[in-house]
Write an enzyme that holds these catalytic residues in place. Sequence first.
Site, PDB file in Angstrom:
ATOM      1  N   ASP A  17      46.131 -17.431 -65.663  1.00  0.00           N
ATOM      2  CA  ASP A  17      44.913 -18.453 -65.876  1.00  0.00           C
ATOM      3  C   ASP A  17      45.429 -19.799 -65.184  1.00  0.00           C
ATOM      4  O   ASP A  17      46.384 -20.278 -65.406  1.00  0.00           O
ATOM      5  CB  ASP A  17      44.712 -18.367 -67.246  1.00  0.00           C
ATOM      6  CG  ASP A  17      43.392 -19.171 -67.524  1.00  0.00           C
ATOM      7  OD1 ASP A  17      42.435 -19.214 -66.549  1.00  0.00           O
ATOM      8  OD2 ASP A  17      42.823 -19.350 -68.797  1.00  0.00           O
ATOM      9  N   GLY A  18      44.343 -20.642 -65.018  1.00  0.00           N
ATOM     10  CA  GLY A  18      44.230 -21.863 -64.450  1.00  0.00           C
ATOM     11  C   GLY A  18      44.210 -21.953 -62.949  1.00  0.00           C
ATOM     12  O   GLY A  18      44.391 -23.236 -62.379  1.00  0.00           O
ATOM     13  N   ASN A  19      43.777 -20.886 -62.150  1.00  0.00           N
ATOM     14  CA  ASN A  19      43.596 -21.273 -60.896  1.00  0.00           C
ATOM     15  C   ASN A  19      42.544 -22.399 -60.502  1.00  0.00           C
ATOM     16  O   ASN A  19      42.516 -23.168 -59.642  1.00  0.00           O
ATOM     17  CB  ASN A  19      43.219 -20.107 -59.959  1.00  0.00           C
ATOM     18  CG  ASN A  19      44.290 -18.973 -60.139  1.00  0.00           C
ATOM     19  OD1 ASN A  19      45.605 -19.242 -60.346  1.00  0.00           O
ATOM     20  ND2 ASN A  19      43.779 -17.772 -59.976  1.00  0.00           N
ATOM     21  N   ARG A  30      37.152 -24.026 -55.749  1.00  0.00           N
ATOM     22  CA  ARG A  30      38.129 -22.949 -56.759  1.00  0.00           C
ATOM     23  C   ARG A  30      38.854 -21.934 -55.985  1.00  0.00           C
ATOM     24  O   ARG A  30      39.935 -21.448 -56.443  1.00  0.00           O
ATOM     25  CB  ARG A  30      37.046 -22.353 -57.711  1.00  0.00           C
ATOM     26  CG  ARG A  30      36.630 -23.523 -58.895  1.00  0.00           C
ATOM     27  CD  ARG A  30      35.698 -22.829 -59.672  1.00  0.00           C
ATOM     28  NE  ARG A  30      35.977 -21.838 -60.333  1.00  0.00           N
ATOM     29  CZ  ARG A  30      37.003 -21.768 -61.520  1.00  0.00           C
ATOM     30  NH1 ARG A  30      37.030 -23.008 -62.113  1.00  0.00           N
ATOM     31  NH2 ARG A  30      37.319 -20.585 -62.148  1.00  0.00           N
ATOM     32  N   HIS A  34      42.701 -19.788 -56.141  1.00  0.00           N
ATOM     33  CA  HIS A  34      42.818 -18.377 -56.251  1.00  0.00           C
ATOM     34  C   HIS A  34      43.818 -18.124 -54.937  1.00  0.00           C
ATOM     35  O   HIS A  34      44.848 -17.101 -55.263  1.00  0.00           O
ATOM     36  CB  HIS A  34      41.613 -17.509 -56.154  1.00  0.00           C
ATOM     37  CG  HIS A  34      40.656 -17.871 -57.549  1.00  0.00           C
ATOM     38  ND1 HIS A  34      41.252 -17.787 -58.557  1.00  0.00           N
ATOM     39  CD2 HIS A  34      39.417 -17.928 -57.428  1.00  0.00           C
ATOM     40  CE1 HIS A  34      40.120 -17.715 -59.530  1.00  0.00           C
ATOM     41  NE2 HIS A  34      39.131 -18.252 -58.777  1.00  0.00           N
ATOM     42  N   TRP A  66      32.441 -10.689 -63.250  1.00  0.00           N
ATOM     43  CA  TRP A  66      31.315 -10.621 -62.411  1.00  0.00           C
ATOM     44  C   TRP A  66      30.309 -11.833 -62.673  1.00  0.00           C
ATOM     45  O   TRP A  66      29.491 -12.020 -61.855  1.00  0.00           O
ATOM     46  CB  TRP A  66      30.788  -9.678 -62.779  1.00  0.00           C
ATOM     47  CG  TRP A  66      31.561  -8.176 -62.198  1.00  0.00           C
ATOM     48  CD1 TRP A  66      32.265  -7.355 -62.891  1.00  0.00           C
ATOM     49  CD2 TRP A  66      31.752  -7.769 -60.932  1.00  0.00           C
ATOM     50  NE1 TRP A  66      32.763  -6.305 -62.164  1.00  0.00           N
ATOM     51  CE2 TRP A  66      32.588  -6.433 -60.917  1.00  0.00           C
ATOM     52  CE3 TRP A  66      31.283  -8.099 -59.549  1.00  0.00           C
ATOM     53  CZ2 TRP A  66      32.845  -5.830 -59.689  1.00  0.00           C
ATOM     54  CZ3 TRP A  66      31.546  -7.528 -58.304  1.00  0.00           C
ATOM     55  CH2 TRP A  66      32.516  -6.149 -58.612  1.00  0.00           C
ATOM     56  N   ARG A  68      30.764 -15.025 -62.967  1.00  0.00           N
ATOM     57  CA  ARG A  68      30.953 -16.201 -62.094  1.00  0.00           C
ATOM     58  C   ARG A  68      29.992 -16.463 -61.138  1.00  0.00           C
ATOM     59  O   ARG A  68      29.220 -15.416 -60.644  1.00  0.00           O
ATOM     60  CB  ARG A  68      32.632 -16.189 -61.559  1.00  0.00           C
ATOM     61  CG  ARG A  68      33.541 -16.318 -62.831  1.00  0.00           C
ATOM     62  CD  ARG A  68      34.929 -16.411 -62.308  1.00  0.00           C
ATOM     63  NE  ARG A  68      35.649 -16.544 -63.690  1.00  0.00           N
ATOM     64  CZ  ARG A  68      36.806 -17.088 -63.453  1.00  0.00           C
ATOM     65  NH1 ARG A  68      37.279 -17.771 -62.635  1.00  0.00           N
ATOM     66  NH2 ARG A  68      37.553 -17.409 -64.765  1.00  0.00           N
ATOM     67  N   LEU A 128      60.086  -1.160 -58.564  1.00  0.00           N
ATOM     68  CA  LEU A 128      59.192  -2.010 -59.578  1.00  0.00           C
ATOM     69  C   LEU A 128      57.524  -1.477 -59.556  1.00  0.00           C
ATOM     70  O   LEU A 128      57.381  -1.047 -58.380  1.00  0.00           O
ATOM     71  CB  LEU A 128      59.103  -3.482 -58.966  1.00  0.00           C
ATOM     72  CG  LEU A 128      58.088  -4.326 -59.656  1.00  0.00           C
ATOM     73  CD1 LEU A 128      58.745  -4.593 -61.362  1.00  0.00           C
ATOM     74  CD2 LEU A 128      57.763  -5.781 -58.943  1.00  0.00           C
TER      75      LEU A 128
HETATM   76  C1  FPP Z   1      41.755 -17.205 -63.888  1.00  0.00           C
HETATM   77  O1  FPP Z   1      41.496 -18.340 -63.404  1.00  0.00           O
HETATM   78  C2  FPP Z   1      42.345 -16.341 -62.530  1.00  0.00           C
HETATM   79  C3  FPP Z   1      41.362 -15.279 -62.040  1.00  0.00           C
HETATM   80  C4  FPP Z   1      40.191 -15.160 -62.600  1.00  0.00           C
HETATM   81  C5  FPP Z   1      41.890 -14.654 -60.704  1.00  0.00           C
HETATM   82  C6  FPP Z   1      43.190 -14.397 -60.773  1.00  0.00           C
HETATM   83  C7  FPP Z   1      43.552 -13.946 -59.527  1.00  0.00           C
HETATM   84  C8  FPP Z   1      44.724 -14.284 -58.689  1.00  0.00           C
HETATM   85  C9  FPP Z   1      45.874 -14.993 -59.172  1.00  0.00           C
HETATM   86  C10 FPP Z   1      44.826 -13.998 -57.489  1.00  0.00           C
HETATM   87  C11 FPP Z   1      45.224 -12.634 -57.191  1.00  0.00           C
HETATM   88  C12 FPP Z   1      44.054 -11.772 -56.951  1.00  0.00           C
HETATM   89  C13 FPP Z   1      43.683 -11.079 -56.175  1.00  0.00           C
HETATM   90  C14 FPP Z   1      42.276 -10.833 -55.667  1.00  0.00           C
HETATM   91  C15 FPP Z   1      44.788 -10.200 -55.670  1.00  0.00           C
HETATM   92  P1  FPP Z   1      40.648 -19.087 -63.617  1.00  0.00           P
HETATM   93  O2  FPP Z   1      39.796 -19.295 -62.233  1.00  0.00           O
HETATM   94  O3  FPP Z   1      39.729 -18.918 -64.776  1.00  0.00           O
HETATM   95  O4  FPP Z   1      41.100 -20.922 -63.989  1.00  0.00           O
HETATM   96  P2  FPP Z   1      40.456 -21.949 -64.613  1.00  0.00           P
HETATM   97  O5  FPP Z   1      40.640 -21.496 -66.120  1.00  0.00           O
HETATM   98  O6  FPP Z   1      41.233 -23.004 -64.552  1.00  0.00           O
HETATM   99  O7  FPP Z   1      39.023 -21.801 -64.397  1.00  0.00           O
END
Ligand code: FPP
Length: 250
Positions: A17-19, A30, A34, A66, A68, A128
């Site tokens: 979480d946190g991207n 955003r 990711h 979905w 989003r 792994l």
């Molecule tokens: C949550 O951060 C993250 C996600 C919904 C996607 C996670 C995906 C990845 C790390 C990339 C790997 C993905 C693939 C497609 C291989 P958030 O967007 O909810 O962050 P926020 O809480 O800061 O808004």
Amino acid sequence: MAILSPIVPHHVAIVMDGNGRWATKRFLPRIAGHKQGVNSLTRCVQACLERGIRVLTVFAFSSENWNRPSEEVSGLMKLLALSLSKEVQSLNANGVRIYFVGNREPLSEKVQAGLAQAERMTSGNQRLIFNVCFNYGGRWDIAQAAQRLSSRGEAITELALDRAMALAHVPDPDLLIRTGGELRLSNFLLWQAAYSELYFSDKLWPSFDEAALDEAIAVFRTRERRFGQTPGQLNGKVNGRDKNQNAEVA
Ligand code: FPP
């Protein structure tokens, strides 16, 4: 003496979480967060290999994602396809076996074919196991397992459900990490995390590096895992008596 957890957890699960916040802080869209999240994930897989972790399970796209904005959803789909084409060869060369866990039905045929090909290509690997949960939800998993048993006319027991779950090919996670500062499971591994040690990090996923993983593992090692037993039982005592002593008495 307390029985502490082994040096490294066998199975680590991560809510990445946190991207979005990582990107917003940098005035970026955003999806840039990711993309950076994929880089962080690639490093994390390598770090797991180096540390002898045998199973890594990550939450890449939830059943609820979905909802989003459509450009973010399509961006994540494209990122999945791109990451597959970029990373699968080197994952394969490093002995990583990939599984995609989740409901594939709503995904495009092209994406579905890419997932199946990555699974086939890496199916002989053993170093792994890398489970990528995509269009996954813990409630979906429990429901699909129950549905599967009921369609076969089988009794819905704990063991039967466990064997019908999407992660039946691996033991339950020992350590479940969530980055990004939120303190919840968000529908991830609801069944399998029953006895996982939970670790929450304030770091945003793109900033969760090897040192942060080592810190999580170090905290895991201090945890006493009792699985419902008393500390006395874990320390070789049953009802406060030494197990061997009990055997002699018996
Ligand atoms: C949550 O951060 C993250 C996600 C919904 C996607 C996670 C995906 C990845 C790390 C990339 C790997 C993905 C693939 C497609 C291989 P958030 O967007 O909810 O962050 P926020 O809480 O800061 O808004």
